[in-house]
Write a protein that holds these residues in place. Sequence first.
Motif, PDB file in Angstrom:
ATOM      1  N   VAL A  77       4.916  40.597  12.640  1.00  0.00           N
ATOM      2  CA  VAL A  77       4.896  41.763  13.528  1.00  0.00           C
ATOM      3  C   VAL A  77       5.560  41.515  14.875  1.00  0.00           C
ATOM      4  O   VAL A  77       5.798  42.456  15.634  1.00  0.00           O
ATOM      5  N   GLY A  78       5.851  40.277  15.211  1.00  0.00           N
ATOM      6  CA  GLY A  78       6.521  40.010  16.477  1.00  0.00           C
ATOM      7  C   GLY A  78       5.737  40.545  17.663  1.00  0.00           C
ATOM      8  O   GLY A  78       4.502  40.482  17.703  1.00  0.00           O
ATOM      9  N   SER A  79       6.430  41.115  18.610  1.00  0.00           N
ATOM     10  CA  SER A  79       5.814  41.517  19.877  1.00  0.00           C
ATOM     11  C   SER A  79       4.900  42.732  19.776  1.00  0.00           C
ATOM     12  O   SER A  79       4.221  43.056  20.752  1.00  0.00           O
ATOM     13  N   THR A  80       4.863  43.391  18.618  1.00  0.00           N
ATOM     14  CA  THR A  80       3.916  44.501  18.496  1.00  0.00           C
ATOM     15  C   THR A  80       2.477  43.995  18.462  1.00  0.00           C
ATOM     16  O   THR A  80       1.540  44.792  18.538  1.00  0.00           O
ATOM     17  N   ILE A  81       2.288  42.674  18.395  1.00  0.00           N
ATOM     18  CA  ILE A  81       0.944  42.102  18.471  1.00  0.00           C
ATOM     19  C   ILE A  81       0.447  42.031  19.916  1.00  0.00           C
ATOM     20  O   ILE A  81      -0.753  41.946  20.173  1.00  0.00           O
ATOM     21  N   LYS A  82       1.363  42.088  20.866  1.00  0.00           N
ATOM     22  CA  LYS A  82       0.997  41.848  22.263  1.00  0.00           C
ATOM     23  C   LYS A  82      -0.024  42.830  22.825  1.00  0.00           C
ATOM     24  O   LYS A  82      -0.872  42.431  23.634  1.00  0.00           O
ATOM     25  N   PRO A  83       0.004  44.117  22.452  1.00  0.00           N
ATOM     26  CA  PRO A  83      -1.044  45.001  22.963  1.00  0.00           C
ATOM     27  C   PRO A  83      -2.460  44.548  22.603  1.00  0.00           C
ATOM     28  O   PRO A  83      -3.394  44.781  23.378  1.00  0.00           O
ATOM     29  N   TYR A  84      -2.628  43.889  21.467  1.00  0.00           N
ATOM     30  CA  TYR A  84      -3.953  43.373  21.120  1.00  0.00           C
ATOM     31  C   TYR A  84      -4.352  42.245  22.067  1.00  0.00           C
ATOM     32  O   TYR A  84      -5.512  42.144  22.479  1.00  0.00           O
ATOM     33  N   LEU A  85      -3.385  41.407  22.420  1.00  0.00           N
ATOM     34  CA  LEU A  85      -3.643  40.332  23.377  1.00  0.00           C
ATOM     35  C   LEU A  85      -4.016  40.907  24.742  1.00  0.00           C
ATOM     36  O   LEU A  85      -4.983  40.464  25.378  1.00  0.00           O
ATOM     37  N   TYR A  86      -3.255  41.890  25.177  1.00  0.00           N
ATOM     38  CA  TYR A  86      -3.539  42.511  26.478  1.00  0.00           C
ATOM     39  C   TYR A  86      -4.869  43.251  26.442  1.00  0.00           C
ATOM     40  O   TYR A  86      -5.583  43.306  27.445  1.00  0.00           O
ATOM     41  N   ALA A  87      -5.214  43.818  25.296  1.00  0.00           N
ATOM     42  CA  ALA A  87      -6.518  44.473  25.161  1.00  0.00           C
ATOM     43  C   ALA A  87      -7.638  43.449  25.323  1.00  0.00           C
ATOM     44  O   ALA A  87      -8.665  43.735  25.964  1.00  0.00           O
ATOM     45  N   LEU A  88      -7.454  42.257  24.761  1.00  0.00           N
ATOM     46  CA  LEU A  88      -8.442  41.193  24.940  1.00  0.00           C
ATOM     47  C   LEU A  88      -8.558  40.830  26.417  1.00  0.00           C
ATOM     48  O   LEU A  88      -9.666  40.614  26.928  1.00  0.00           O
ATOM     49  N   ALA A  89      -7.418  40.776  27.096  1.00  0.00           N
ATOM     50  CA  ALA A  89      -7.441  40.470  28.529  1.00  0.00           C
ATOM     51  C   ALA A  89      -8.189  41.552  29.308  1.00  0.00           C
ATOM     52  O   ALA A  89      -8.994  41.252  30.193  1.00  0.00           O
ATOM     53  N   MET A  90      -7.930  42.823  28.977  1.00  0.00           N
ATOM     54  CA  MET A  90      -8.626  43.910  29.666  1.00  0.00           C
ATOM     55  C   MET A  90     -10.131  43.822  29.416  1.00  0.00           C
ATOM     56  O   MET A  90     -10.932  44.070  30.316  1.00  0.00           O
ATOM     57  N   GLU A  91     -10.524  43.438  28.202  1.00  0.00           N
ATOM     58  CA  GLU A  91     -11.936  43.282  27.874  1.00  0.00           C
ATOM     59  C   GLU A  91     -12.570  42.136  28.655  1.00  0.00           C
ATOM     60  O   GLU A  91     -13.782  42.121  28.883  1.00  0.00           O
ATOM     61  N   ASN A  92     -11.744  41.179  29.059  1.00  0.00           N
ATOM     62  CA  ASN A  92     -12.237  40.036  29.823  1.00  0.00           C
ATOM     63  C   ASN A  92     -12.080  40.234  31.327  1.00  0.00           C
ATOM     64  O   ASN A  92     -12.168  39.278  32.096  1.00  0.00           O
ATOM     65  N   GLY A  93     -11.842  41.469  31.737  1.00  0.00           N
ATOM     66  CA  GLY A  93     -11.869  41.778  33.157  1.00  0.00           C
ATOM     67  C   GLY A  93     -10.544  41.852  33.870  1.00  0.00           C
ATOM     68  O   GLY A  93     -10.504  42.117  35.076  1.00  0.00           O
ATOM     69  N   TYR A  94      -9.435  41.652  33.160  1.00  0.00           N
ATOM     70  CA  TYR A  94      -8.130  41.735  33.794  1.00  0.00           C
ATOM     71  C   TYR A  94      -7.703  43.192  33.949  1.00  0.00           C
ATOM     72  O   TYR A  94      -8.288  44.099  33.355  1.00  0.00           O
ATOM     73  N   SER A  95      -6.671  43.394  34.726  1.00  0.00           N
ATOM     74  CA  SER A  95      -6.130  44.738  34.920  1.00  0.00           C
ATOM     75  C   SER A  95      -4.614  44.697  34.811  1.00  0.00           C
ATOM     76  O   SER A  95      -4.007  43.624  34.919  1.00  0.00           O
ATOM     77  N   PRO A  96      -3.961  45.844  34.603  1.00  0.00           N
ATOM     78  CA  PRO A  96      -2.499  45.878  34.545  1.00  0.00           C
ATOM     79  C   PRO A  96      -1.834  45.373  35.819  1.00  0.00           C
ATOM     80  O   PRO A  96      -0.656  45.010  35.800  1.00  0.00           O
ATOM     81  N   CYS A  97      -2.589  45.366  36.927  1.00  0.00           N
ATOM     82  CA  CYS A  97      -2.003  44.987  38.215  1.00  0.00           C
ATOM     83  C   CYS A  97      -2.134  43.499  38.522  1.00  0.00           C
ATOM     84  O   CYS A  97      -1.567  43.021  39.507  1.00  0.00           O
ATOM     85  N   ASP A  98      -2.879  42.747  37.723  1.00  0.00           N
ATOM     86  CA  ASP A  98      -2.973  41.308  37.936  1.00  0.00           C
ATOM     87  C   ASP A  98      -1.601  40.677  37.745  1.00  0.00           C
ATOM     88  O   ASP A  98      -0.767  41.177  36.989  1.00  0.00           O
ATOM     89  N   VAL A  99      -1.372  39.564  38.438  1.00  0.00           N
ATOM     90  CA  VAL A  99      -0.049  38.942  38.396  1.00  0.00           C
ATOM     91  C   VAL A  99      -0.102  37.575  37.732  1.00  0.00           C
ATOM     92  O   VAL A  99      -1.141  36.919  37.686  1.00  0.00           O
ATOM     93  N   ALA A 100       1.063  37.171  37.215  1.00  0.00           N
ATOM     94  CA  ALA A 100       1.215  35.875  36.559  1.00  0.00           C
ATOM     95  C   ALA A 100       2.613  35.341  36.851  1.00  0.00           C
ATOM     96  O   ALA A 100       3.538  36.123  37.119  1.00  0.00           O
ATOM     97  N   PRO A 101       2.809  34.027  36.799  1.00  0.00           N
ATOM     98  CA  PRO A 101       4.135  33.456  37.076  1.00  0.00           C
ATOM     99  C   PRO A 101       5.090  33.647  35.907  1.00  0.00           C
ATOM    100  O   PRO A 101       4.775  33.299  34.762  1.00  0.00           O
ATOM    101  N   ASN A 102       6.253  34.183  36.189  1.00  0.00           N
ATOM    102  CA  ASN A 102       7.268  34.424  35.169  1.00  0.00           C
ATOM    103  C   ASN A 102       8.197  33.216  35.081  1.00  0.00           C
ATOM    104  O   ASN A 102       9.267  33.190  35.690  1.00  0.00           O
ATOM    105  N   ARG A 103       7.764  32.222  34.336  1.00  0.00           N
ATOM    106  CA  ARG A 103       8.574  31.009  34.182  1.00  0.00           C
ATOM    107  C   ARG A 103       8.276  30.363  32.841  1.00  0.00           C
ATOM    108  O   ARG A 103       7.216  30.577  32.250  1.00  0.00           O
ATOM    109  N   GLN A 104       9.228  29.591  32.378  1.00  0.00           N
ATOM    110  CA  GLN A 104       9.065  28.908  31.089  1.00  0.00           C
ATOM    111  C   GLN A 104       8.186  27.675  31.253  1.00  0.00           C
ATOM    112  O   GLN A 104       8.380  26.878  32.163  1.00  0.00           O
ATOM    113  N   VAL A 105       7.215  27.567  30.367  1.00  0.00           N
ATOM    114  CA  VAL A 105       6.254  26.466  30.416  1.00  0.00           C
ATOM    115  C   VAL A 105       6.123  25.862  29.025  1.00  0.00           C
ATOM    116  O   VAL A 105       6.231  26.577  28.024  1.00  0.00           O
ATOM    117  N   THR A 106       5.912  24.571  28.956  1.00  0.00           N
ATOM    118  CA  THR A 106       5.652  23.909  27.685  1.00  0.00           C
ATOM    119  C   THR A 106       4.155  23.686  27.536  1.00  0.00           C
ATOM    120  O   THR A 106       3.513  23.132  28.432  1.00  0.00           O
TER     121      THR A 106
END
Length: 296
Positions: free
Chosen positions: A12-41
């Motif tokens: 399914v590729g990236s169509t799985i991502k809304p489920y991940l974001y839904a889990l984040a919202m359930e854990n108290g996150y919001s669309p306005c929270d920020v994260a670093p946009n960089r490649q990490v190993t």
Amino acid sequence: MYDMVMEGRRQVGSTIKPYLYALAMENGYSPCDVAPNRQVTYMVAGKPWTPRNGSRSRYGSMVTLKWGLAQSNNWISAYLMSKLNTRQFVNLLHDFGINNPDIHPSLALCLGPCEVSVGEMVSAYTTFVNHGIRVAPMFVTKIEDSEGNTVATFQPRMNEVISAESANKMLVLLQAVVNEGTGSRLRRKFNLKGEMGGKTGTTNRNSDAWFMGFTPQIVTGCWVGGEERDIHFDSMSWGQGATMALPVFAYFMQKLYADKALGYDPEATFGLPEEFDPCKTKGAENLEMDIEEVFE
């Protein structure tokens, strides 16, 4: 003869991502929270894993989760997954109606390597429109005898997957995909109006192209690919979900709205509460906290 909608499963590729974001919202996150946009190993099962991304736009910046999902940014998804529980994510996928028993907890699961049917995906996305309630597929609503007497009626099976507040946050996130992200050609090229949300998806070697789209009245899933798994496009420009699957949804919606007898209203709204604040959180962890076993 093969039922690719209900029986066939593909990555399914990236169509799985809304489920991940839904889990984040359930854990108290919001669309306005920020994260670093960089490649990490990351270390996954004792081995280094470095997710790639299709764009380096705003590289090194702090970006909102809303921007991350709208742009289908893999680095943000991997970073978010590292903050959440992978076992909890698998359990949530099953709650969404994803029935594949071979989905195992892994950080890399956030990029959609698992295989899901189109029918399961459409059913799962009803959760966002129905205030957190998923509706299972149902093909027969009633049975009548030869004289028109009703013999039996059936009601769809429903289950609560996420809270109404989390579902409202997901509506904000998924509308941003269409209004300003990877699904924006629905507005620019196909001139579709009204409130709608969606998510594009593309798999390895451009073998599977997905678009999940919805309005307040209907949820639609489109998969484009070859039944032989070695059939694929040579380039992302042609093989991505926004190019191959999104237009199917667009033409379908145009015809749907053109036929007034069907009763679909382009002016329908999701009905978010007037006082709803998508930036409100419930004590989420700081997204900038350290991650264990991560190397630059």
